[in-house]
Design a protein around this motif. Structure first.
Motif, PDB file in Angstrom:
ATOM      1  N   UNK A 222       0.749  -1.481  -0.396  1.00  0.00           N
ATOM      2  CA  UNK A 222      -0.245  -0.117   0.271  1.00  0.00           C
ATOM      3  C   UNK A 222       0.719   1.319   0.245  1.00  0.00           C
ATOM      4  N   UNK A 223       2.124   1.737   0.483  1.00  0.00           N
ATOM      5  CA  UNK A 223       3.265   2.296   0.567  1.00  0.00           C
ATOM      6  C   UNK A 223       3.915   2.176  -0.421  1.00  0.00           C
ATOM      7  N   UNK A 224       3.685   1.367  -0.912  1.00  0.00           N
ATOM      8  CA  UNK A 224       5.267   1.290  -2.507  1.00  0.00           C
ATOM      9  C   UNK A 224       6.238   1.049  -1.699  1.00  0.00           C
ATOM     10  N   UNK A 225       7.348   0.365  -2.941  1.00  0.00           N
ATOM     11  CA  UNK A 225       9.041   0.222  -2.181  1.00  0.00           C
ATOM     12  C   UNK A 225       9.051   1.035  -1.439  1.00  0.00           C
ATOM     13  N   UNK A 226      10.287   0.874  -0.670  1.00  0.00           N
ATOM     14  CA  UNK A 226      11.441   1.713   0.034  1.00  0.00           C
ATOM     15  C   UNK A 226      10.745   2.876   0.872  1.00  0.00           C
ATOM     16  N   UNK A 227       9.432   2.191   1.839  1.00  0.00           N
ATOM     17  CA  UNK A 227       8.923   2.640   2.634  1.00  0.00           C
ATOM     18  C   UNK A 227       8.348   1.603   3.502  1.00  0.00           C
ATOM     19  N   UNK A 228       7.579   2.094   4.883  1.00  0.00           N
ATOM     20  CA  UNK A 228       7.186   1.328   6.318  1.00  0.00           C
ATOM     21  C   UNK A 228       5.796   1.438   5.944  1.00  0.00           C
ATOM     22  N   UNK A 229       5.689   0.387   6.350  1.00  0.00           N
ATOM     23  CA  UNK A 229       3.342   0.784   6.581  1.00  0.00           C
ATOM     24  C   UNK A 229       3.401   0.571   7.857  1.00  0.00           C
ATOM     25  N   UNK A 230       2.559   2.200   8.534  1.00  0.00           N
ATOM     26  CA  UNK A 230       2.070   1.829   9.542  1.00  0.00           C
ATOM     27  C   UNK A 230       1.145   1.948  10.136  1.00  0.00           C
ATOM     28  N   UNK A 231       0.460   1.150  10.433  1.00  0.00           N
ATOM     29  CA  UNK A 231      -1.264   1.061  10.826  1.00  0.00           C
ATOM     30  C   UNK A 231      -1.397   2.030  11.827  1.00  0.00           C
ATOM     31  N   UNK A 232      -2.420   2.770  11.884  1.00  0.00           N
ATOM     32  CA  UNK A 232      -3.203   3.367  13.264  1.00  0.00           C
ATOM     33  C   UNK A 232      -4.700   3.365  12.969  1.00  0.00           C
ATOM     34  N   UNK A 233      -5.221   3.754  13.619  1.00  0.00           N
ATOM     35  CA  UNK A 233      -6.880   3.322  14.170  1.00  0.00           C
ATOM     36  C   UNK A 233      -7.811   4.174  13.180  1.00  0.00           C
ATOM     37  N   UNK A 234      -7.696   3.216  12.251  1.00  0.00           N
ATOM     38  CA  UNK A 234      -8.341   3.715  11.621  1.00  0.00           C
ATOM     39  C   UNK A 234      -7.732   4.294   9.813  1.00  0.00           C
ATOM     40  N   UNK A 235      -7.609   4.205   9.629  1.00  0.00           N
ATOM     41  CA  UNK A 235      -6.030   4.727   8.998  1.00  0.00           C
ATOM     42  C   UNK A 235      -4.548   3.970   8.710  1.00  0.00           C
ATOM     43  N   UNK A 236      -3.750   4.599   8.334  1.00  0.00           N
ATOM     44  CA  UNK A 236      -2.070   3.730   8.591  1.00  0.00           C
ATOM     45  C   UNK A 236      -1.481   5.652   7.590  1.00  0.00           C
ATOM     46  N   UNK A 237      -0.074   5.112   8.017  1.00  0.00           N
ATOM     47  CA  UNK A 237       0.843   5.926   7.845  1.00  0.00           C
ATOM     48  C   UNK A 237       1.961   5.604   7.151  1.00  0.00           C
ATOM     49  N   UNK A 238       2.191   5.489   5.799  1.00  0.00           N
ATOM     50  CA  UNK A 238       3.773   5.265   5.572  1.00  0.00           C
ATOM     51  C   UNK A 238       4.930   6.149   5.878  1.00  0.00           C
ATOM     52  N   UNK A 239       6.017   5.438   6.303  1.00  0.00           N
ATOM     53  CA  UNK A 239       6.997   5.938   6.293  1.00  0.00           C
ATOM     54  C   UNK A 239       8.255   5.365   5.243  1.00  0.00           C
ATOM     55  N   UNK A 240       8.762   6.806   5.358  1.00  0.00           N
ATOM     56  CA  UNK A 240      10.596   5.917   4.320  1.00  0.00           C
ATOM     57  C   UNK A 240      10.906   5.414   5.078  1.00  0.00           C
ATOM     58  N   UNK A 241      11.807   4.464   4.520  1.00  0.00           N
ATOM     59  CA  UNK A 241      13.082   3.769   5.190  1.00  0.00           C
ATOM     60  C   UNK A 241      14.056   4.707   5.361  1.00  0.00           C
ATOM     61  N   UNK A 242      15.106   4.395   5.698  1.00  0.00           N
ATOM     62  CA  UNK A 242      16.618   5.347   6.156  1.00  0.00           C
ATOM     63  C   UNK A 242      17.129   4.925   5.348  1.00  0.00           C
ATOM     64  N   UNK A 243      17.912   6.260   4.406  1.00  0.00           N
ATOM     65  CA  UNK A 243      18.000   6.591   3.770  1.00  0.00           C
ATOM     66  C   UNK A 243      17.452   6.652   2.044  1.00  0.00           C
ATOM     67  N   UNK A 244      16.303   7.289   2.588  1.00  0.00           N
ATOM     68  CA  UNK A 244      14.955   7.411   1.625  1.00  0.00           C
ATOM     69  C   UNK A 244      13.889   8.601   2.146  1.00  0.00           C
ATOM     70  N   UNK A 245      13.492   9.336   1.211  1.00  0.00           N
ATOM     71  CA  UNK A 245      12.482   9.716   1.371  1.00  0.00           C
ATOM     72  C   UNK A 245      11.120  10.333   0.487  1.00  0.00           C
ATOM     73  N   UNK A 246      10.309  10.876   0.749  1.00  0.00           N
ATOM     74  CA  UNK A 246       9.056  11.465   0.466  1.00  0.00           C
ATOM     75  C   UNK A 246       9.461  12.165  -0.534  1.00  0.00           C
ATOM     76  N   UNK A 247       9.003  12.527  -1.875  1.00  0.00           N
ATOM     77  CA  UNK A 247       9.359  12.713  -3.018  1.00  0.00           C
ATOM     78  C   UNK A 247       7.576  13.217  -3.701  1.00  0.00           C
ATOM     79  N   UNK A 248       7.643  14.736  -4.156  1.00  0.00           N
ATOM     80  CA  UNK A 248       6.098  14.960  -4.124  1.00  0.00           C
ATOM     81  C   UNK A 248       5.824  14.625  -6.056  1.00  0.00           C
ATOM     82  N   UNK A 249       7.439  14.725  -7.198  1.00  0.00           N
ATOM     83  CA  UNK A 249       7.135  13.955  -8.069  1.00  0.00           C
ATOM     84  C   UNK A 249       6.133  12.677  -7.762  1.00  0.00           C
ATOM     85  N   UNK A 250       7.000  11.761  -7.592  1.00  0.00           N
ATOM     86  CA  UNK A 250       6.489  10.531  -7.779  1.00  0.00           C
ATOM     87  C   UNK A 250       5.180  10.315  -6.841  1.00  0.00           C
ATOM     88  N   UNK A 251       5.350  10.848  -5.463  1.00  0.00           N
ATOM     89  CA  UNK A 251       4.499   9.695  -4.581  1.00  0.00           C
ATOM     90  C   UNK A 251       5.052   9.086  -3.826  1.00  0.00           C
TER      91      UNK A 251
END
Length: 874
Positions: A222-251
């Protein structure tokens, strides 16, 4: 009579006979007069029960009647009936007219009527109806409508739907995390996004509920590659793995180029190579990141593990440990080639402690230089091994050591407290102290190493512990003129951190030590915190010092120390001797002077008095000689500690002659045993006496001096040292001799009792043996009791009472021996009387006495003297 009177008479007659049927009247009629039949109204005239029964209406006819059912009831036969041809039963209007109540209603039949109610999910909106019979009863919230008398308002309810999703009192009908949807007469629930129903997609509160939907498990990508999915109550969060960061261009999470973004990320001597999601630092020769590719390259020196080639400086037994650490250090400093054969941190740590155990198992460290070499090498080894450990927390325990190492890694220095502990000590500091103010190398470590057996090897080297080093918080009355003695009272530990500048810490470290022996502080003893200081005198290697360490608190079991530097630490027990008061010195001088004079009189008596010469007298003579020399040396040299060599000589002489006195007491026990057991040849050859009396103590002193020469002489007295248990080179033989003498005396008394109970005992000889035994036992008690108190005097438990008791007994032993062996001996008293008479009698009278003395009188005197000497008779 008139006609009116006749009518009254006729009427009275009719009244009486009115209920009687006239003969000839039909059923339903009654006779009126003798010839007239009139109709009977059965509906009104009845006795106990109405003629038609219940739920009916009665109608009279000419000569009869008929019945009809009330509204809400139906006849079982015809509409008009007469009992028993029919009756009325309840009419079920709900079945007769299905749409009687209207839509969205429920018809409920009642006895003689019916009720109309709205179905669940509906409520009454309007009412319609008409005026109906009296017996028609309806239920509902009806408005009052006027009908004609005898009629009621019969309604039809109009029920409309209730919107349960909007109309609720306290809680929504579907519960939390749901959406409510209204239907005609009901409703249903659906879960909100991020939640899932426990049953079906559409449900009611009684059939299901909503629980959190774990999107990370439902959709792994659900978060794509190079990211970690963290489940929350009623939703979830995506965090980039160490060495990666979120890109607004690619999402999505894209690689971070750490080499370009962080300047100097690998240090001044490191080359950064970017990788997918990471980076690595390649260090130049002479630099290392300790196997952590994301750590900065720092200078790595291996010279501290190089064995000193100067003559006499190499520590025996540490060559293997130094070689192991040097090879490991060189492998770290070389990039690429040697890395493949490098040992892991865990294996290296295990090998190091195996080498240390092998070194410590060889025995006690011989000098302070070896102690400094061991402690310094272990500290350097832990600094090198710590960064190579994979785990953040590592412990290891062997037969001789116990270690605990904590490591933190990251781009930023760690913060917070550190606590490392084992069974014997505890270290409390902070990560800020462990990191220091220098360049952060990408890791921080703290370690605590405990040595289980080293305290026996470092129970000396107290030369730097002067009175000026005493803790300022000591409140005990121990300010004496004499220098205190010290003893290790805890295990030795090494505290280390990765911070190289630990000589002057801004925040002190706290060390808590467990005492080897549970003992509370007193006026004669207090605990002090020390560290092992190296380099003051290179030849000596190191010594204990208080500099920078302060005692925080102490009780019988633990001492807490605060130190502003790091090294190897321990807790010392400072033993302060009893203050050398004028009264104690006066008592010692007077008592020993009396003792020396009495012993001198004993020596002269046993040497010059020919009438008591024998083996036992020889033993007494040399016993007094040993005590005389020992007391004289004690009196003149026990406190002369200024000269180290002279103090050792005094201690050696005291050791020799005090042991000699007990050796001669052992010979006296043997002699008594021979006198009782043997009948003839009870004397002992002088050579054997001297061999045991002087040879045995001399051999013990030679062995002791060869084994531990520093054991002779202490900082307080010219006596045997307490270190390494050296004092037992004296107390051990003394205890052995006392035990043997007690054994000999028990056998002697037992055999003496047997002889006294025999038929023909030699009473004169037995009486002398008994006297000898009593005096020998008394002599052993005097000298033995003195050294029982001497044990406490020279041990760490010495107190004022023990000091005075030891001084009194030691001072009076010569006087007691003079009383027992001289004054209480009849022969010696007679010799003293002769001597006094010879001195006091005029010279002319002495000449006449000598000239008139005949041989027979001399012979009788010699015979009398011989009788007073038990050994001559035996």
């Amino acid at each position: 009579m008139g006609s009116r009177t006749l009518l009254l008479i006729l009427g009275l007659h009719f009244t009486v006979l009115g209920n009687l049927e006239a003969k000839g009247c039909d059923p339903g009629f009654i006779a009126k007069g003798r010839t007239l039949c009139v109709d009977t109204d059965e509906c009104k005239e009845w006795d106990s029960a109405p003629p038609c029964g219940s739920n009916t209406m009665c109608y009279n006819t000419h000569g009869s009647y008929y019945c009809q059912c009330l509204p809400g009831f139906i006849s079982t036969t015809t509409v008009n009936f007469t009992p028993p041809n029919g009756d009325c039963k309840d009419l079920d209007e709900c079945q007769e007219t299905p749409q009687l109540c209207g839509n969205n209603t429920i018809c409920l039949n009642t006895i003689g009527s019916y009720n109309c109610q709205c179905q669940p999910g509906f409520r009454v909106s309007t009412y319609t109806g008409r005026c109906a019979g009296l017996h028609l009863t309806l239920l509902g919230n009806l408005e009052a409508i006027d009908c004609k008398p005898g009629l009621t308002f019969k309604t039809r309810k109009s029920c409309v739907d209730i919107d349960e999703c909007k109309e609720w009192d306290s809680t929504p009908p579907c519960g939390s995390n749901t959406t409510c949807y209204n239907t005609q007469g009901s409703f249903y629930c659906q879960c909100l996004p991020g939640f899932i129903s426990t049953t079906t997609f559409k449900f009611t509160p009684l059939t299901g509920e909503c629980k959190d939907l774990d999107e990370c498990q439902e959709t792994p990508q659900v978060c794509g590659s190079n990211a970690s999915c963290l489940n929350t109550f009623g939703s979830y969060n995506c965090q980039c793995q160490p060495g990666f960061r979120f890109s607004n261009h690619t999402g999505h999470c894209a690689d971070t180029d750490e080499c370009n973004e962080t300047a100097g990320i690998c240090g001044e001597r490191g080359t950064c190579q970017n990788q997918e999601g990471s980076y690595s630092c390649l260090c130049r020769t002479g630099y290392s990141n300790y196997g952590n590719e994301q750590a900065r390259c720092s200078v790595l020196t291996c010279d501290q593990f190089k064995a000193d080639e100067a003559p006499g400086q190499t520590v025996p037994g540490l060559a293997g440990l130094l070689s192991l650490m040097r090879n490991s250090c060189l492998a770290l400093s070389n990039s690429g080639d040697a890395a493949g054969g490098r040992l892991t941190g865990e294996i290296l740590l295990e090998n190091v402690f195996t080498e240390i155990d092998g070194f410590l198992s060889q025995g006690i460290l011989s000098n302070s230089r070896e102690v400094s070499g061991l402690l310094g090498t272990v500290e350097d080894a832990m600094r090198l091994i710590g960064p190579q450990l994979r785990d953040n927390h590592t412990t290891m325990e062997t037969d001789h050591t116990e270690a605990e190492i904590a490591v933190r890694r990251g781009q930023t220095p760690p913060t917070g407290p550190i606590s490392l502990a084992n069974d014997n000590a505890r270290l409390d500091t902070s990560w800020e102290t462990a990191t220091g103010n220098g360049t952060y190398p990408g890791f921080t470590l703290a370690g605590l190493v405990c040595y289980k057996t080293v305290e026996r090897s470092v129970n000396n080297s107290f030369q730097y512990l002067t009175d000026t080093d005493r803790d300022t918080d000591t409140d005990t009355a121990t300010s004496t003129a004499s220098k205190p003695s010290y003893q290790i009272s805890s295990k030795v530990v090494t505290a280390l951190v990765s911070n190289p500048a630990t000589d002057h810490l801004t925040q002190p470290v706290i060390l808590t030590f467990k005492h080897l022996q549970g003992r509370a502080e007193s006026s004669e003893m207090n605990y002090t915190c020390v560290f092992w200081s190296e380099g003051r005198v290179h030849e000596e290697g190191g010594a204990w010092s208080r500099r920078g360490c302060t005692k925080v608190t102490s009780n019988a079991t633990h001492t807490v120390c605060s130190c502003t530097h790091l090294s190897s630490f321990a807790v010392l027990m400072a033993l302060y001797p009893v203050k050398d008061t004028f009264e104690l010195r006066l008592l010692t001088w007077l008592g020993l002077s009396v003792s020396v004079v009495c012993l001198l009189l004993c020596i002269l008596t046993f040497w010059l008095c020919r009438s008591i010469q024998g083996t036992r007298t020889t033993i007494h003579l040399h016993l007094c000689v040993c005590l005389f020399i020992a007391d004289l040396v004690f009196l003149t040299g026990i406190s002369h500690t200024q000269s180290k060599g002279g103090c050792r000589v005094v201690a050696g002489l005291l050791h020799l002659f005090f042991l000699g006195s007990f050796s001669w007491m052992l010979l006296e026990g043997v002699q008594l045993y021979r006198m009782v057991v043997l009948v003839f040849n009870t004397t002992i050859r002088p050579l054997y006496l001297y061999a045991v009396g002087y040879g045995l103590p001399l051999a013990i002193v030679i062995i002791s001096a060869t084994t531990y020469p520093d054991g002779y002489g202490t900082t307080q007295h010219c006596w045997l040292s307490l270190e390494r248990g050296f004092i037992w080179s004296f107390f051990g033989p003394v205890c052995t001799i006392i035990i043997l003498n007690v054994f000999f005396f028990i056998i002697t008394v037992w055999r003496l009792a047997q002889k006294l109970s025999s038929l023909n005992p030699d009473l004169s000889n037995l009486r002398k043996i008994k006297v000898f035994t009593v005096t020998a036992v008394a002599q052993l008690c005097v000298l033995g009791t003195m050294w029982i108190f001497g044990v406490f005097q020279f041990q760490e438990e010495g107190t004022v009472v023990m000091t005075y008791l030891f001084t009194i007994l030691n001072s009076l032993q010569g006087a007691l021996l003079f009383i027992m062996h001289c004054l209480l001996n009849k022969t010696v008293r007679e010799e003293y009387g002769k001597l006094l008479s010879y001195i006091c009698t005029p010279q002319k009278k002495r000449y006449s006495e000598f000239s008139t003395t005949n041989p027979s009188s001399s012979q009788s005197q010699g015979s009398r003297d011989a009788q007073n000497t038990g050994e001559l008779q035996i």
